[in-house]
Design a protein around this motif. Structure first.
Motif, PDB file in Angstrom:
ATOM      1  N   LEU A 132       1.066  -0.984   0.329  1.00  0.00           N
ATOM      2  CA  LEU A 132       0.394  -0.152  -0.077  1.00  0.00           C
ATOM      3  C   LEU A 132       0.706   1.200  -0.391  1.00  0.00           C
ATOM      4  CD1 LEU A 132      -2.653   0.924   0.081  1.00  0.00           C
ATOM      5  CD2 LEU A 132      -2.841   0.808   2.724  1.00  0.00           C
ATOM      6  N   ALA A 133       2.047   0.908   0.234  1.00  0.00           N
ATOM      7  CA  ALA A 133       3.536   2.662   0.739  1.00  0.00           C
ATOM      8  C   ALA A 133       3.912   2.479  -0.539  1.00  0.00           C
ATOM      9  CB  ALA A 133       3.890   2.618   1.422  1.00  0.00           C
ATOM     10  N   SER A 134       3.659   1.676  -1.314  1.00  0.00           N
ATOM     11  CA  SER A 134       4.208   1.371  -2.793  1.00  0.00           C
ATOM     12  C   SER A 134       3.547   2.071  -3.683  1.00  0.00           C
ATOM     13  CB  SER A 134       4.905   0.317  -3.057  1.00  0.00           C
ATOM     14  OG  SER A 134       5.827   0.262  -2.778  1.00  0.00           O
ATOM     15  N   ALA A 135       1.832   1.864  -3.381  1.00  0.00           N
ATOM     16  CA  ALA A 135       1.243   2.809  -4.097  1.00  0.00           C
ATOM     17  C   ALA A 135       0.553   3.688  -3.440  1.00  0.00           C
ATOM     18  CB  ALA A 135      -0.348   1.517  -3.753  1.00  0.00           C
ATOM     19  N   MET A 136       0.792   4.219  -3.033  1.00  0.00           N
ATOM     20  CA  MET A 136       0.121   5.549  -2.330  1.00  0.00           C
ATOM     21  C   MET A 136       1.564   6.579  -2.473  1.00  0.00           C
ATOM     22  SD  MET A 136      -2.215   5.833  -0.987  1.00  0.00           S
ATOM     23  CE  MET A 136      -2.622   7.145  -0.777  1.00  0.00           C
ATOM     24  N   GLY A 137       2.829   5.886  -2.813  1.00  0.00           N
ATOM     25  CA  GLY A 137       4.443   6.507  -3.687  1.00  0.00           C
ATOM     26  C   GLY A 137       3.615   7.035  -4.794  1.00  0.00           C
ATOM     27  N   TRP A 138       2.875   6.089  -5.718  1.00  0.00           N
ATOM     28  CA  TRP A 138       2.590   6.334  -7.221  1.00  0.00           C
ATOM     29  C   TRP A 138       1.908   7.738  -6.802  1.00  0.00           C
ATOM     30  CZ3 TRP A 138       5.804   5.740 -11.249  1.00  0.00           C
ATOM     31  CH2 TRP A 138       6.612   4.395 -11.436  1.00  0.00           C
ATOM     32  N   TYR A 139       0.582   7.703  -6.114  1.00  0.00           N
ATOM     33  CA  TYR A 139      -0.523   8.316  -6.258  1.00  0.00           C
ATOM     34  C   TYR A 139       0.032   9.753  -5.873  1.00  0.00           C
ATOM     35  CZ  TYR A 139      -4.094  10.615  -4.115  1.00  0.00           C
ATOM     36  OH  TYR A 139      -4.875  12.029  -3.861  1.00  0.00           O
ATOM     37  N   TRP A 140       1.242   9.696  -5.146  1.00  0.00           N
ATOM     38  CA  TRP A 140       1.548  11.389  -4.830  1.00  0.00           C
ATOM     39  C   TRP A 140       2.600  11.906  -5.825  1.00  0.00           C
ATOM     40  CZ3 TRP A 140      -0.843  14.250  -1.400  1.00  0.00           C
ATOM     41  CH2 TRP A 140      -1.186  13.541  -0.803  1.00  0.00           C
ATOM     42  N   ALA A 141       3.222  10.630  -6.119  1.00  0.00           N
ATOM     43  CA  ALA A 141       4.253  10.835  -7.463  1.00  0.00           C
ATOM     44  C   ALA A 141       3.234  11.894  -8.503  1.00  0.00           C
ATOM     45  CB  ALA A 141       4.165  10.066  -8.144  1.00  0.00           C
ATOM     46  N   GLY A 335      -0.343   7.404   3.709  1.00  0.00           N
ATOM     47  CA  GLY A 335      -0.924   6.495   3.760  1.00  0.00           C
ATOM     48  C   GLY A 335      -1.816   5.598   3.870  1.00  0.00           C
ATOM     49  N   ALA A 336      -0.586   4.504   4.467  1.00  0.00           N
ATOM     50  CA  ALA A 336      -0.824   3.379   4.916  1.00  0.00           C
ATOM     51  C   ALA A 336      -1.090   2.633   6.537  1.00  0.00           C
ATOM     52  CB  ALA A 336       1.038   2.411   4.562  1.00  0.00           C
TER      53      ALA A 336
END
Length: 425
Positions: A132-141, A335-336
């Motif tokens: 989830l943190a990786s997916a949120m990283g892409w979101y914030w990118a 976010g996670a």
């Protein structure tokens, strides 16, 4: 691509497009309002009202997305944003009326969280906790590409050509494109396709729990305070820095300030992804404490003292902007963290996260509004920096099971009360 949920591609693209349009005015609206004849305090008040409306909308957006479906709420957000932006420009700015600006800009703030935080719910539905943190990283990118690169760099070229007012009208095309991307490219969740949602009264209880959980769970309450703190400069600096850096004391031009701010966001495109990956493997809290809180405190002070001592030195200010970008992006695991702290009430936890995120949008300009007349630009920067140090201390009291640090807990036992319903990947 590391940790990227491919089925949500068009949703990520939509976030970049939407934040480009939404972010056009962020770095120059305060300066434009002052040029129109409003005082610096009145300009700050506009951002403060916007932040308050966004905070309330952010709190409700998660549960609304669960009740009616995140895709539907994103569509509503896009249509409402375009409509209210037209009213803001034609009636508020057009008539140079502070009351109308406050009304329509404030109402437009309600549409912004509906779009971006509904997609956070969509991510939570589709991505396992350990990614989830990786997916949120892409979101914030994607967020940074929109609000920072396109939304900041492009106005630095269009303002000299067509002015502030003309640049503000350009944002409609970007938000409209975001709405089209969601309409045509983002698949509906299984819950949306089935039809009748879970009874609204149960979802409204979860919305209420989004506030009461702050009293019931001390770690969530502490994390919410840190979440408010983490983006204060992100929303506060666009209010005060255009006035400070373009003053006769420093000497930057408005396009130069926009490129400085755009550099900060450009850096976060890459660091958001990197911090998400690092957090999922080595733990969330430590990077937030040292790189997020302490690092951002130092960068915040650099934004004042670098120009104070070296004047309009662009290379040094670009370094300060990069430093700030590295710091604020270290908070990606937020976010996670919230759903991980309340796995049986993930919906309420995400609502608490969204409320805190909205309050950050509100708090950054509010601090500038209240303190700028009393302590000046230097004092405001120290105020922000002190809050980041407080945030670093508070992270010591957040208790959460983290990838790479503690073993994961079992999935929620009542999926109908969580945002995990309808996972697609």
């Amino acid at each position: 691509m590391i940790g990227f949920p491919k089925r949500l591609l068009w949703g990520y693209i939509a976030i970049a497009l939407f934040m480009a349009g939404d972010g056009f005015e962020l770095a120059f609206l305060s300066k434009y309002l002052v040029d129109l004849g409003f005082s610096a305090v009145e300009a700050s008040t506009v951002f403060t009202v916007y932040g308050l409306a966004a905070a309330l909308s952010a709190w409700a957006s998660g549960v609304l997305a669960e009740v009616y479906g995140p895709t539907r709420i994103m569509r509503i957000g896009a249509v409402a944003w375009v409509t209210l932006h037209i009213l803001f420009l034609s009636l508020g700015i057009g008539f140079t009326s502070l009351p109308l600006i406050l009304i329509f800009y404030g109402l437009r703030a309600i549409a912004y969280p509906l779009f971006i935080y509904a997609f956070v719910v969509r991510i939570a539905q589709a991505v396992p906790r350990d990614r989830l943190a990786s997916a949120m990283g892409w979101y914030w990118a994607m967020y940074s590409i929109g609000i920072g690169c396109i939304g900041t760099y492009l106005p630095s070229f269009t303002i000299p050509a067509i002015g502030y007012y003309g640049t503000l009208w350009l944002s409609i095309g970007w938000v409209s494109a975001a709405g089209i991307a969601v309409w045509l490219g983002l698949p509906a969740t299984p819950a949306e396709e089935k039809g009748p949602p879970i009874p609204i009264d149960r979802r409204l209880r979860e919305l209420g729990r989004g506030a009461t959980i702050l009293a019931e769970n001390r770690s969530i309450a502490i994390a919410a305070i840190v979440r408010v703190i983490c983006n204060l400069t992100l929303f506060g600096f666009p209010v005060i820095m255009p006035l400070y850096l373009t003053s006769s004391t420093v000497g930057f031009t408005m396009p130069e300030w926009l490129r400085i701010w755009g550099t900060m966001f450009f850096v976060t495109i890459f660091t958001n992804i990197a911090w998400g990956w690092i957090g999922d493997r080595f733990g969330w809290i430590r990077q937030m404490r040292w790189f997020g809180c302490v690092g951002t405190a130092g960068a915040t002070l650099a934004f004042y003292y670098v120009p104070a001592h070296f004047g309009a030195n662009m290379p040094l200010m670009l370094l300060a902007a990069a430093w700030l970008g590295i710091g604020v992006s270290a908070f990606v695991p937020m976010g996670a963290i919230f759903p991980a702290m309340a796995p049986d009430h993930r919906g309420a936890a995400i609502s608490a996260h969204n409320l805190a995120a909205g309050l950050s949008n509100f708090g950054g300009p509010l601090i500038a509004t209240l303190s700028l007349p009393l302590i000046g630009f230097e004092g405001v920067c120290w105020f922000y920096a002190g809050l980041y140090i407080l945030g670093a201390i508070l992270t010591c009291f957040i208790k959460v099971e983290q990838p790479g640090v503690t073993s994961p807990r079992a999935a929620p036992s009542e999926p109908e009360l969580t945002f995990a319903q309808g996972a697609t990947s």
